[in-house]
Design a protein around this motif. Structure first.
Motif, PDB file in Angstrom:
ATOM      1  N   MET A   1       0.854  -1.174   0.000  1.00  0.00           N
ATOM      2  CA  MET A   1       0.000   0.000   0.000  1.00  0.00           C
ATOM      3  C   MET A   1       0.891   1.226   0.000  1.00  0.00           C
ATOM      4  O   MET A   1       1.872   1.284   0.741  1.00  0.00           O
ATOM      5  N   VAL A   2       0.546   2.206  -0.815  1.00  0.00           N
ATOM      6  CA  VAL A   2       1.279   3.454  -0.890  1.00  0.00           C
ATOM      7  C   VAL A   2       0.441   4.538  -0.231  1.00  0.00           C
ATOM      8  O   VAL A   2      -0.694   4.799  -0.622  1.00  0.00           O
ATOM      9  N   CYS A   3       1.013   5.139   0.803  1.00  0.00           N
ATOM     10  CA  CYS A   3       0.316   6.174   1.566  1.00  0.00           C
ATOM     11  C   CYS A   3       1.363   7.055   2.221  1.00  0.00           C
ATOM     12  O   CYS A   3       2.274   6.553   2.879  1.00  0.00           O
ATOM     13  N   SER A   4       1.278   8.352   2.015  1.00  0.00           N
ATOM     14  CA  SER A   4       2.202   9.276   2.669  1.00  0.00           C
ATOM     15  C   SER A   4       1.556  10.651   2.751  1.00  0.00           C
ATOM     16  O   SER A   4       0.525  10.888   2.141  1.00  0.00           O
ATOM     17  N   ALA A   5       2.207  11.528   3.472  1.00  0.00           N
ATOM     18  CA  ALA A   5       1.728  12.909   3.554  1.00  0.00           C
ATOM     19  C   ALA A   5       1.765  13.524   2.154  1.00  0.00           C
ATOM     20  O   ALA A   5       2.614  13.172   1.334  1.00  0.00           O
ATOM     21  N   ALA A   6       0.851  14.425   1.897  1.00  0.00           N
ATOM     22  CA  ALA A   6       0.796  15.093   0.594  1.00  0.00           C
ATOM     23  C   ALA A   6       1.688  16.328   0.614  1.00  0.00           C
ATOM     24  O   ALA A   6       1.489  17.224   1.427  1.00  0.00           O
ATOM     25  N   THR A   7       2.661  16.344  -0.265  1.00  0.00           N
ATOM     26  CA  THR A   7       3.565  17.485  -0.425  1.00  0.00           C
ATOM     27  C   THR A   7       3.846  17.641  -1.914  1.00  0.00           C
ATOM     28  O   THR A   7       3.553  16.722  -2.695  1.00  0.00           O
ATOM     29  N   PRO A   8       4.442  18.742  -2.327  1.00  0.00           N
ATOM     30  CA  PRO A   8       4.810  18.874  -3.740  1.00  0.00           C
ATOM     31  C   PRO A   8       5.741  17.743  -4.218  1.00  0.00           C
ATOM     32  O   PRO A   8       5.774  17.425  -5.396  1.00  0.00           O
ATOM     33  N   ARG A   9       6.439  17.106  -3.292  1.00  0.00           N
ATOM     34  CA  ARG A   9       7.338  16.002  -3.647  1.00  0.00           C
ATOM     35  C   ARG A   9       6.650  14.640  -3.619  1.00  0.00           C
ATOM     36  O   ARG A   9       7.286  13.615  -3.846  1.00  0.00           O
ATOM     37  N   SER A  10       5.347  14.610  -3.355  1.00  0.00           N
ATOM     38  CA  SER A  10       4.628  13.336  -3.271  1.00  0.00           C
ATOM     39  C   SER A  10       4.824  12.435  -4.485  1.00  0.00           C
ATOM     40  O   SER A  10       5.073  11.239  -4.313  1.00  0.00           O
ATOM     41  N   PRO A  11       4.726  12.954  -5.717  1.00  0.00           N
ATOM     42  CA  PRO A  11       4.916  12.040  -6.856  1.00  0.00           C
ATOM     43  C   PRO A  11       6.288  11.355  -6.833  1.00  0.00           C
ATOM     44  O   PRO A  11       6.386  10.151  -7.091  1.00  0.00           O
ATOM     45  N   GLU A  12       7.309  12.096  -6.470  1.00  0.00           N
ATOM     46  CA  GLU A  12       8.654  11.517  -6.369  1.00  0.00           C
ATOM     47  C   GLU A  12       8.734  10.530  -5.209  1.00  0.00           C
ATOM     48  O   GLU A  12       9.188   9.392  -5.372  1.00  0.00           O
ATOM     49  N   LEU A  13       8.297  10.960  -4.030  1.00  0.00           N
ATOM     50  CA  LEU A  13       8.413  10.121  -2.840  1.00  0.00           C
ATOM     51  C   LEU A  13       7.563   8.866  -2.940  1.00  0.00           C
ATOM     52  O   LEU A  13       7.985   7.782  -2.546  1.00  0.00           O
ATOM     53  N   GLN A  14       6.352   8.987  -3.460  1.00  0.00           N
ATOM     54  CA  GLN A  14       5.498   7.811  -3.608  1.00  0.00           C
ATOM     55  C   GLN A  14       5.917   6.965  -4.803  1.00  0.00           C
ATOM     56  O   GLN A  14       5.589   5.784  -4.878  1.00  0.00           O
ATOM     57  N   GLY A  15       6.642   7.561  -5.724  1.00  0.00           N
ATOM     58  CA  GLY A  15       7.158   6.802  -6.858  1.00  0.00           C
ATOM     59  C   GLY A  15       8.223   5.805  -6.449  1.00  0.00           C
ATOM     60  O   GLY A  15       8.390   4.752  -7.088  1.00  0.00           O
TER      61      GLY A  15
END
Length: 173
Positions: A1-15
């Motif tokens: 499961m992919v879940c993290s805080a939403a930030t401008p870096r979310s696409p990178e971090l969740q990628g």
């Protein structure tokens, strides 16, 4: 499961976990996203979530996207300004906005994660409450006012009167 805080870096971090999952042979990926996520959404958070969803689709992994609307627990952020100014701020204009209890979102995630992935492959679940309440007017169901204080509050210059009951309730739907 992919879940993290939403930030401008979310696409990178969740990628990162998406790519690691692909390399490790993960069979199915579930992503906690945001309601109505899209590339052209005016809300940045919804664009960030959409970018991660697009990455997941391109990865070739099977997937399920969970798209809850507002988290009921986030309405607690309104408490300070309700107490000090009698106001809270939410940029939804006159729109209705459902708030979902995080436990209900977790129950949906658990159901998806513990069932056969083929049942949910490629599915997008928009998770909402039973009906989206308006945050103002005589029939307001503002979670922030109902659960945080017993005084009236207003948003965007319009009054919100709390319901008579102060018993917190979980969203349904």
């Amino acid at each position: 499961m992919v879940c993290s805080a939403a930030t401008p870096r979310s696409p990178e971090l969740q990628g990162n976990p998406v790519e690691e999952g692909r390399r490790a042979g993960v069979a199915h990926l579930v992503k906690l996203s945001a309601s109505c996520a899209g590339a052209d959404c005016p809300a940045p958070i919804k664009r960030w979530h959409h970018a991660t969803e697009a990455h997941i689709v391109r990865s070739g992994l099977t997937y399920t996207f969970l798209r809850p609307n507002g988290f009921m627990q986030n309405t607690l952020k309104w408490a300070r300004t309700i107490r000090t100014k009698g106001e809270f701020y939410m940029p939804v204009g006159g729109a209705r906005s459902s708030q979902i209890d995080a436990r209900d979102i977790a129950a949906v995630a658990a159901a998806v994660l513990t069932s056969d992935p083929r049942e949910h492959d490629g599915r997008i679940y928009e998770i909402t409450g039973p009906q989206p309440p308006t945050l103002w007017g005589p029939r307001s169901k503002s979670g922030g006012c109902r659960n945080v204080c017993s005084t009236s509050a207003r948003t965007s210059g319009t009054r919100v009167d709390p319901p008579t009951s102060t018993t917190p309730s979980r969203s349904r739907g």
